[in-house]
Write an enzyme that holds these catalytic residues in place. Structure first.
Site, mmCIF file in Angstrom:
data_model
loop_
_atom_site.group_PDB
_atom_site.id
_atom_site.type_symbol
_atom_site.label_atom_id
_atom_site.label_comp_id
_atom_site.label_asym_id
_atom_site.label_seq_id
_atom_site.Cartn_x
_atom_site.Cartn_y
_atom_site.Cartn_z
ATOM 1 N N GLY A 86 0.814 -1.213 0.000
ATOM 2 C CA GLY A 86 0.000 0.000 0.000
ATOM 3 C C GLY A 86 0.843 1.255 0.000
ATOM 4 O O GLY A 86 2.066 1.216 0.063
ATOM 5 N N GLY A 88 2.610 3.652 1.490
ATOM 6 C CA GLY A 88 3.223 3.871 2.800
ATOM 7 C C GLY A 88 3.800 5.262 2.966
ATOM 8 O O GLY A 88 4.110 5.696 4.069
ATOM 9 N N ARG A 89 3.972 5.945 1.845
ATOM 10 C CA ARG A 89 4.466 7.331 1.920
ATOM 11 C C ARG A 89 3.916 8.145 0.765
ATOM 12 O O ARG A 89 4.562 9.041 0.256
ATOM 13 C CB ARG A 89 5.984 7.363 1.902
ATOM 14 C CG ARG A 89 6.609 6.658 0.708
ATOM 15 C CD ARG A 89 8.032 7.064 0.578
ATOM 16 N NE ARG A 89 8.722 6.229 -0.386
ATOM 17 C CZ ARG A 89 9.952 6.474 -0.803
ATOM 18 N NH1 ARG A 89 10.606 7.500 -0.338
ATOM 19 N NH2 ARG A 89 10.530 5.683 -1.668
ATOM 20 N N ASP A 121 9.237 5.893 7.533
ATOM 21 C CA ASP A 121 8.962 7.250 8.033
ATOM 22 C C ASP A 121 7.990 8.033 7.156
ATOM 23 O O ASP A 121 7.617 9.163 7.479
ATOM 24 C CB ASP A 121 10.280 8.031 8.211
ATOM 25 C CG ASP A 121 11.013 8.222 6.891
ATOM 26 O OD1 ASP A 121 10.506 7.766 5.835
ATOM 27 O OD2 ASP A 121 12.105 8.821 6.916
ATOM 28 N N GLY A 122 7.591 7.431 6.024
ATOM 29 C CA GLY A 122 6.621 8.105 5.159
ATOM 30 C C GLY A 122 7.201 9.250 4.339
ATOM 31 O O GLY A 122 6.467 9.973 3.679
ATOM 32 N N ARG A 180 -2.030 -1.260 -10.083
ATOM 33 C CA ARG A 180 -0.844 -2.096 -10.272
ATOM 34 C C ARG A 180 -1.265 -3.566 -10.298
ATOM 35 O O ARG A 180 -2.354 -3.898 -9.832
ATOM 36 C CB ARG A 180 0.113 -1.930 -9.078
ATOM 37 C CG ARG A 180 0.405 -0.514 -8.712
ATOM 38 C CD ARG A 180 0.543 -0.354 -7.196
ATOM 39 N NE ARG A 180 0.596 1.070 -6.834
ATOM 40 C CZ ARG A 180 1.713 1.772 -6.725
ATOM 41 N NH1 ARG A 180 2.868 1.184 -6.873
ATOM 42 N NH2 ARG A 180 1.675 3.053 -6.447
ATOM 43 N N ASP A 249 4.165 -4.805 -7.452
ATOM 44 C CA ASP A 249 3.555 -3.535 -7.040
ATOM 45 C C ASP A 249 4.106 -2.369 -7.856
ATOM 46 O O ASP A 249 3.593 -1.260 -7.767
ATOM 47 C CB ASP A 249 3.767 -3.274 -5.543
ATOM 48 C CG ASP A 249 5.222 -3.391 -5.132
ATOM 49 O OD1 ASP A 249 5.834 -4.431 -5.412
ATOM 50 O OD2 ASP A 249 5.749 -2.442 -4.539
ATOM 51 N N ASN A 250 5.149 -2.626 -8.641
ATOM 52 C CA ASN A 250 5.717 -1.575 -9.480
ATOM 53 C C ASN A 250 5.425 -1.827 -10.949
ATOM 54 O O ASN A 250 6.125 -1.317 -11.820
ATOM 55 C CB ASN A 250 7.223 -1.468 -9.253
ATOM 56 C CG ASN A 250 7.540 -0.927 -7.863
ATOM 57 O OD1 ASN A 250 6.739 -0.194 -7.286
ATOM 58 N ND2 ASN A 250 8.686 -1.299 -7.325
ATOM 59 N N ASP A 259 7.822 4.099 -10.850
ATOM 60 C CA ASP A 259 8.760 3.904 -9.750
ATOM 61 C C ASP A 259 10.223 3.927 -10.184
ATOM 62 O O ASP A 259 10.837 2.904 -10.451
ATOM 63 C CB ASP A 259 8.459 2.599 -8.983
ATOM 64 C CG ASP A 259 8.865 2.766 -7.527
ATOM 65 O OD1 ASP A 259 9.875 3.445 -7.277
ATOM 66 O OD2 ASP A 259 8.178 2.229 -6.645
#
Ligand code: AMP
Ligand code: MG
Length: 476
Positions: A86, A88-89, A121-122, A180, A249-250, A259
């Protein structure tokens, strides 16, 4: 600032994302804006440069009509399945219809933690954000389907990577969509077949509307994505692009490259070329990309099985045939791409591989070799002979010359770039950019905007230059 959003993802795919807000950036500042892309999207560059625009691009404050959300997706990373990755950032800000009537996502990367952050850390650092700007624009200039950078902003925050304090940044990215292969895997793994169907129908409406309403549309979707991805990977191969992290996912459903983390361009032709620091096995090496793309597409096929028949095993032969057929599709795309590079219509593998094998044996620069070959098509073989001093060259040239198409040299000069993102020059430009001098980045962007045309004064941007032990990094 008014943006006319039309947010189908938020509206049609409820339960497949989490509404979310970006972190407040303490001191957002615009570093770079893609004016031409903004205008293509129907956005006012001046408004994006204003306080409200920069706040949106930093993820700090959203304009009216934005419905920011974090998308759920899963993915096979280096062959191992992660059921929940998902955004995440990242955040999907919303969708707009561009000047050509195309729906495009406006998406932020580095906008803070989300429920998908898994201990990250996003955030993103300025160097990798500018890298995405450079490589995405280079791909665009090369005519390869790609997500594109709309803007880079600094947040005023410090981001820590390997003990180093780096300027925090957010990339605003534009894509045909962020669907994706991993989005499908997320719901397949959870056996949420109803949601999977909603998702697949959405993907069809958005990217392959000609399949809407067809009874075998899910198999049709698989075939369509296979077609676009095989064409895409053939284009990557044609410019020496190594994606570096072809996890599921990419890989997009739209067929755009996404990406630009650990990607890099190859200098000397070598199928084993790997740049990513974590790709120890060479899974995503240059020469493995077509195979690994098919592996990913098999994961898409698997995920669509429950939609194709009540008993998924009944649909298996069709899915197998689609995946098996991808090999021949790729081979045809490759012949088209490399045939154009050679200036030969209907080039067969033997002619293509004969040339590439010599480049590998001689460690010759891939990009320069094809430019020199274009010159050879004009009758000047000196540079080619100097670059590829191979005993097989004479016989190969004898076989090639009579095959040259009409106006071969012109065609070859339109498909064989002079300028690609050379690793040392990219790193130097990024170092300058992070230090506050965007001059070298602007210069590279100018060369990449039309990489097929030589520009006086840009001689230093040609030719190989990958430092020994050059490594790239993911998730930075
Ligand atoms: P990537 O390697 O960029 O394709 O990212 C793989 C996964 O890791 C995605 O789910 C990302 O959202 C997540 N991710 C990467 N970097 C970070 C970060 N700094 N903080 C949170 N999540 C991240
Ligand atoms: Mg990713």
């Amino acid at each position: 600032m008014t943006i006319r959003f039309d947010n189908t993802y938020a509206r049609d795919l409820q339960g497949m994302y989490l509404p979310w807000q970006g972190a407040k950036a303490p001191d957002p500042a615009l570093v770079w804006l893609n004016d031409a892309l903004a205008e293509e999207l129907g956005l006012d560059p001046a408004a994006l440069r204003g306080a409200e625009g920069v706040a949106m691009l930093a993820g700090s404050a959203m304009p009216e009509g934005a419905e920011p959300l974090a998308m759920a997706y899963a993915g096979h990373q280096f062959g191992g399945f992660s059921p929940q990755l998902g955004d995440g950032r990242a955040l999907l800000v919303g969708e707009v219809i561009d000047r050509n009537g195309q729906r495009r996502d406006i998406h932020l990367k580095g906008s803070g933690k989300t429920p998908f952050s898994r201990g990250g850390d996003g955030k993103a650092a300025l160097g990798p954000v500018l890298r995405e700007v450079l490589i995405g624009e280079a791909m665009q200039g090369l005519g390869i389907p790609t997500t594109r950078a709309l803007a880079a902003v600094t947040t005023g925050e410090t981001v820590w990577r390997d003990g180093a304090a780096l300027p925090g940044a957010v990339l605003a990215r534009v894509a045909a969509s962020h669907l994706r292969v991993g989005t499908f895997q997320f719901f397949y793994a959870r056996q949420e077949t109803a949601r999977l169907r909603v998702l697949a129908d959405y993907a069809i409406r958005r990217h392959y509307p000609e399949l809407s309403g067809e009874t075998d549309r899910y198999l049709g979707l698989l075939h369509a994505v296979i077609g676009r991805q095989m064409a895409l990977v053939a284009r990557w191969m044609g410019v020496g692009f190594v994606h570096g992290v072809m996890n599921t996912d990419n890989m997009t459903i739209s067929g755009e490259t996404i990406d630009y983390g650990p990607c890099a361009f190859m200098d000397a032709h070598d199928p084993a070329t790997v740049f990513s620091s974590i790709d120890h096995q060479g899974r995503y090496a240059y020469g493995n990309q077509p195979l690994l793309a098919r592996w990913n597409l098999a994961r898409l096929g698997e995920s669509l099985l429950p939609l194709m028949a009540d008993d998924p095993s009944e649909a298996l032969p069709d899915v197998r045939a689609a995946i098996d057929g991808a090999e021949a599709l790729y081979a045809a795309e490759r012949r088209a791409v490399f045939g154009a590079k050679l200036g030969v219509e209907g080039a067969e593998d033997a002619l293509i591989d004969g040339f590439l094998d010599m480049l590998t044996a001689q460690g010759a620069d891939f990009t320069q070799a094809f430019r020199h070959l274009a010159k050879a098509a004009r009758g000047d073989e000196a540079e080619l002979r100097a670059l590829v001093p191979d005993p097989r060259l004479e016989a190969w040239l004898d076989a090639w010359r009579p095959r040259l198409r009409k106006e071969a040299a012109q065609v070859m000069e339109r498909v064989n770039p002079v300028y690609i993102p050379r690793n040392d020059r990219v790193e130097a430009a990024l170092a300058a950019g992070v230090g506050g001098d965007l001059g070298p980045i602007h210069r590279l962007l100018r060369a990449f905007a039309d990489p097929f045309t030589r520009v006086d004064g840009f001689e230093d941007l040609e030719g190989p230059g990958t430092p020994d032990g050059y490594r790239t990094f993911c998730g930075t």
